[in-house]
Design a protein around this motif. Structure first.
Motif, short mmCIF file in Angstrom:
data_model
loop_
_atom_site.label_atom_id
_atom_site.label_comp_id
_atom_site.label_asym_id
_atom_site.label_seq_id
_atom_site.Cartn_x
_atom_site.Cartn_y
_atom_site.Cartn_z
N MET A 71 3.80 -4.72 -11.07
CA MET A 71 4.01 -5.44 -11.61
C MET A 71 2.50 -6.02 -11.08
O MET A 71 2.08 -6.24 -13.03
CB MET A 71 4.45 -6.80 -11.11
CG MET A 71 4.99 -7.56 -11.98
SD MET A 71 5.51 -9.10 -11.04
CE MET A 71 7.34 -8.24 -11.05
N ILE A 72 1.64 -5.74 -10.43
CA ILE A 72 0.03 -5.84 -10.72
C ILE A 72 -0.66 -4.98 -10.94
O ILE A 72 -2.22 -5.15 -10.35
CB ILE A 72 -0.30 -6.97 -9.22
CG1 ILE A 72 0.05 -5.79 -7.96
CG2 ILE A 72 1.29 -7.97 -9.22
CD1 ILE A 72 -0.25 -6.77 -6.51
N MET A 73 0.11 -3.72 -10.15
CA MET A 73 -1.24 -2.56 -10.71
C MET A 73 -1.51 -2.36 -9.74
O MET A 73 -2.86 -1.96 -9.25
CB MET A 73 -2.04 -2.33 -12.13
CG MET A 73 -1.29 -3.18 -13.25
SD MET A 73 -0.02 -1.49 -13.47
CE MET A 73 -1.21 -1.13 -14.98
N LYS A 74 -1.53 -2.52 -8.41
CA LYS A 74 -2.40 -2.60 -6.73
C LYS A 74 -0.73 -2.39 -5.65
O LYS A 74 0.06 -2.67 -5.84
CB LYS A 74 -2.39 -3.83 -7.03
CG LYS A 74 -3.76 -4.31 -7.53
CD LYS A 74 -4.23 -5.72 -6.96
CE LYS A 74 -5.96 -5.78 -7.80
NZ LYS A 74 -6.47 -6.33 -7.36
N PRO A 75 -1.97 -1.18 -5.10
CA PRO A 75 -0.50 -0.88 -4.04
C PRO A 75 0.13 -2.21 -3.38
O PRO A 75 -1.35 -3.10 -1.64
CB PRO A 75 -0.77 0.14 -3.21
CG PRO A 75 -2.13 -0.16 -3.16
CD PRO A 75 -2.40 -1.09 -4.93
N ILE A 76 0.73 -2.47 -2.41
CA ILE A 76 1.39 -3.35 -1.86
C ILE A 76 2.32 -3.13 -0.96
O ILE A 76 3.75 -2.13 -1.20
CB ILE A 76 1.85 -4.84 -2.67
CG1 ILE A 76 1.22 -5.56 -4.06
CG2 ILE A 76 2.99 -6.48 -1.87
CD1 ILE A 76 -0.06 -6.43 -2.66
N VAL A 77 2.73 -3.58 0.50
CA VAL A 77 3.81 -2.37 1.40
C VAL A 77 4.24 -4.28 2.06
O VAL A 77 4.52 -5.46 1.31
CB VAL A 77 3.41 -2.44 2.23
CG1 VAL A 77 2.29 -0.93 1.77
CG2 VAL A 77 2.62 -2.63 3.03
N GLY A 78 5.69 -4.30 2.37
CA GLY A 78 6.28 -5.03 2.74
C GLY A 78 7.22 -6.17 2.03
O GLY A 78 7.06 -5.69 0.89
#
Length: 89
Positions: A71-78
């Motif tokens: 959705m935001i084009m950045k790697p996110i975890v958790g």
């Protein structure tokens, strides 16, 4: 007529749940920390939206959150809360 703002909890397993403040208006720090599993970090997005993420998610080696990352084009975890800025004090 009161407009209800719907926040969502995006989980690493791909599920998305409605997630709203217990008091109906603003999230408490405790609510946010429990949902993401750690100290919170706020990621401000356009349209007055905010992602609430675990500040130490990478260090804790939390699972990749595919839906939010796409959705935001950045790697996110958790696990991540997506809400309006007005819901965070």
């Amino acid at each position: 007529n009161k407009i209800k703002i719907m926040s969502k909890l995006y989980k690493t397993d791909g599920t998305i749940e409605d997630f709203n403040p217990a008091n109906g208006k603003e999230f408490t720090l405790d609510e946010m920390q429990k949902a993401v599993g750690g100290y919170i970090e706020l990621v401000y997005l356009p349209n007055n939206e905010v992602l609430v993420v675990d500040e130490e998610g990478m260090i804790k080696e939390k699972l990749f959150n595919k839906k939010i990352s796409e959705m935001i084009m950045k790697p996110i975890v958790g696990n991540v809360i997506l809400c309006k800025r007005s819901q965070i004090n």
